[in-house]
Design a protein around this motif. Structure first.
Motif, PDB file in Angstrom:
ATOM      1  N   LYS A  17       6.632   1.440  -8.143  1.00 56.29           N
ATOM      2  CA  LYS A  17       7.830   2.029  -7.543  1.00 56.29           C
ATOM      3  C   LYS A  17       7.783   1.855  -6.031  1.00 56.29           C
ATOM      4  CE  LYS A  17      10.653   6.256  -7.605  1.00 56.29           C
ATOM      5  NZ  LYS A  17      11.832   5.597  -8.199  1.00 56.29           N
ATOM      6  N   ALA A  18       8.912   1.419  -5.448  1.00 57.50           N
ATOM      7  CA  ALA A  18       8.978   1.108  -4.015  1.00 57.50           C
ATOM      8  C   ALA A  18       9.442   2.316  -3.204  1.00 57.50           C
ATOM      9  CB  ALA A  18       9.924  -0.064  -3.785  1.00 57.50           C
ATOM     10  N   LEU A  73       0.822  -1.207   0.000  1.00 59.84           N
ATOM     11  CA  LEU A  73       0.000   0.000   0.000  1.00 59.84           C
ATOM     12  C   LEU A  73       0.856   1.257   0.000  1.00 59.84           C
ATOM     13  CD1 LEU A  73      -2.814  -1.057   2.513  1.00 59.84           C
ATOM     14  CD2 LEU A  73      -2.877  -1.100   0.014  1.00 59.84           C
ATOM     15  N   ASP A  74       2.150   1.133   0.364  1.00 59.65           N
ATOM     16  CA  ASP A  74       3.071   2.268   0.330  1.00 59.65           C
ATOM     17  C   ASP A  74       3.778   2.408  -1.016  1.00 59.65           C
ATOM     18  OD1 ASP A  74       2.528   3.066   2.940  1.00 59.65           O
ATOM     19  OD2 ASP A  74       4.016   1.706   3.779  1.00 59.65           O
ATOM     20  N   HIS A  75       3.666   1.391  -1.878  1.00 62.68           N
ATOM     21  CA  HIS A  75       4.235   1.504  -3.225  1.00 62.68           C
ATOM     22  C   HIS A  75       3.430   2.519  -4.045  1.00 62.68           C
ATOM     23  CE1 HIS A  75       6.473  -2.041  -2.134  1.00 62.68           C
ATOM     24  NE2 HIS A  75       6.878  -2.306  -3.361  1.00 62.68           N
ATOM     25  N   GLN A  76       4.056   3.024  -5.102  1.00 61.80           N
ATOM     26  CA  GLN A  76       3.352   3.870  -6.062  1.00 61.80           C
ATOM     27  C   GLN A  76       3.087   3.061  -7.335  1.00 61.80           C
ATOM     28  OE1 GLN A  76       6.276   7.234  -5.947  1.00 61.80           O
ATOM     29  NE2 GLN A  76       4.434   8.482  -5.744  1.00 61.80           N
ATOM     30  N   LEU A  77       1.923   3.282  -7.928  1.00 67.66           N
ATOM     31  CA  LEU A  77       1.484   2.490  -9.074  1.00 67.66           C
ATOM     32  C   LEU A  77       0.970   3.407 -10.175  1.00 67.66           C
ATOM     33  CD1 LEU A  77       0.667  -0.327 -10.320  1.00 67.66           C
ATOM     34  CD2 LEU A  77      -1.529  -0.047  -9.123  1.00 67.66           C
ATOM     35  N   ARG A 130       0.751   7.048  -8.494  1.00 62.74           N
ATOM     36  CA  ARG A 130       0.139   7.435  -7.222  1.00 62.74           C
ATOM     37  C   ARG A 130       0.283   6.306  -6.218  1.00 62.74           C
ATOM     38  NH1 ARG A 130      -6.426   6.609  -8.058  1.00 62.74           N
ATOM     39  NH2 ARG A 130      -6.381   6.206  -5.820  1.00 62.74           N
ATOM     40  N   ARG A 131       0.264   6.669  -4.965  1.00 61.83           N
ATOM     41  CA  ARG A 131       0.416   5.682  -3.897  1.00 61.83           C
ATOM     42  C   ARG A 131      -0.799   4.767  -3.863  1.00 61.83           C
ATOM     43  NH1 ARG A 131      -1.054   6.113   1.621  1.00 61.83           N
ATOM     44  NH2 ARG A 131       0.118   4.692   2.991  1.00 61.83           N
ATOM     45  N   ILE A 132      -0.524   3.469  -3.673  1.00 58.52           N
ATOM     46  CA  ILE A 132      -1.610   2.503  -3.490  1.00 58.52           C
ATOM     47  C   ILE A 132      -2.052   2.618  -2.033  1.00 58.52           C
ATOM     48  CG2 ILE A 132      -2.307   0.080  -3.630  1.00 58.52           C
ATOM     49  CD1 ILE A 132       0.242  -0.382  -5.303  1.00 58.52           C
ATOM     50  N   ASN A 133      -3.176   3.191  -1.805  1.00 61.91           N
ATOM     51  CA  ASN A 133      -3.710   3.217  -0.443  1.00 61.91           C
ATOM     52  C   ASN A 133      -5.188   2.894  -0.516  1.00 61.91           C
ATOM     53  OD1 ASN A 133      -5.256   5.676  -0.911  1.00 61.91           O
ATOM     54  ND2 ASN A 133      -3.279   6.739  -0.860  1.00 61.91           N
TER      55      ASN A 133
END
Length: 326
Positions: free
Chosen positions: A246-247, A178-182, A216-219
């Motif tokens: 992206k991590a 959930l903190d990665h960006q996608l 954007r961040r996966i949240n």
């Protein structure tokens, strides 16, 4: 009765080049681990225990089919004949080729070099309810920092065919994705009902909570979760980047490339494995990995306006998907 594969017959294959070290299991033709030079953790989820691949780690890294994703109540009408495909319990629907789909097979090694392996499995006419004898090949190749997966299939009678690789990615090797960006290059997605079957609508991503056209961040602040097919095109097309991940800790990036018209994104909300079942350190819990599954759109046989998944004897199914790490 679906007999589980003999785990004593499962083989592990190690592929190496200057940048990548990848472990492949013959069970499900599964990607067990991916190590990038300079990093100590695997970039995909995997378990050192084969028994996990029949239980909590089912589908981890596997090639699933003969039809990936969900088919509504297992109902398939092919050339005027109705076929009943078994449900994948506890679901009411047929999922990932059924209880004994390709993700549960012990594939044969056809050819192997340091940086390539070809695996193959047959499927019999009537197996899991499908018509047609099929032969499926999976080729894994290492190209610099890229892991390439090519899937081909042939049949001796008209059938349906839609394979997907089912790796869970966590570029940091720990924590929540959930903190990665996608980013996903998709202008539409498929809304689903309570059973995760597409409603038939094809909805624009623009202005919706599922707009990932910019990184954007996966949240979960904006939406209940991801188990969603993003519509990339109306048919198979040349290989291209369809998603970027992206991590936050390592800064590692994955460009996910495919020829397929759909990308199922699943946030791993149901993952639950203990620490002994993780090739990286720590417990695997909800949101420990993000599944990116290139494929045709789900329930396509029951949705005539979706890209078709029929395969005829005179044709060859071919998918190419690449994981590009940097």
């Amino acid at each position: 009765m679906n007999r589980a594969p003999d785990l004593n017959q499962i083989q592990s294959i190690m592929l190496n080049n200057a940048q990548l070290k990848v472990s492949i299991l013959t069970l499900g033709a599964s990607i067990q681990s991916v190590y990038l030079n300079g990093y100590e953790h695997s970039l995909v989820l995997g378990s050192p225990k084969l028994t996990d691949y029949l239980q909590g780690a089912k589908y981890f890294g596997a090639v699933v089919g003969r039809v990936a994703n969900r088919t509504n109540k297992g109902h398939a009408l092919i050339d005027g004949t109705t076929y009943q495909l078994p449900p994948t319990l506890p679901e009411a629907h047929h999922l990932h080729g059924g209880p004994a789909g390709t993700g549960s097979k012990n594939w044969s090694i056809i050819e192997q070099t340091n940086d390539m392996v070809q695996l193959q499995t047959p499927l019999a006419d009537g197996e899991m309810g499908y018509p047609g004898n099929m032969v499926i090949n999976v080729f894994y190749r290492l190209i610099d920092t890229t892991l390439e997966m090519e899937i081909t299939a042939t049949t001796d009678q008209l059938t349906i065919c839609n394979f997907a690789g089912h790796s869970y990615v966590n570029l940091d090797g720990k924590g929540s994705i959930l903190d990665h960006q996608l980013r996903i290059h998709a202008d539409h997605y498929l809304p689903v009902d309570a059973g995760l079957i597409p409603t038939g609508e094809v909805t624009p991503t623009a202005g919706s909570t599922l707009d990932f056209n910019q990184l954007r961040r996966i949240n979960r602040d904006d939406y209940p979760g991801l188990d969603t097919n993003f519509c990339l095109s109306l048919g198979r097309r040349p290989l291209q980047t369809v998603a970027t991940l992206k991590a936050p800790i390592t800064g590692l990036t994955l460009d996910y490339q495919t020829t397929e018209p759909g990308l199922q994104i699943y946030d791993g909300r149901h993952i639950q494995l203990d620490v002994e079942s993780n090739i990286n350190q720590g417990v695997l819990s909800a949101y420990s990995g993000l599944a990116l599954e290139a494929q045709h759109w789900p329930d396509a046989i029951n949705q005539p306006h979706f890209p078709p998944i029929l395969l005829a004897p005179e044709d060859t199914y071919r998918q190419v998907t690449r994981y590009v790490f940097y």
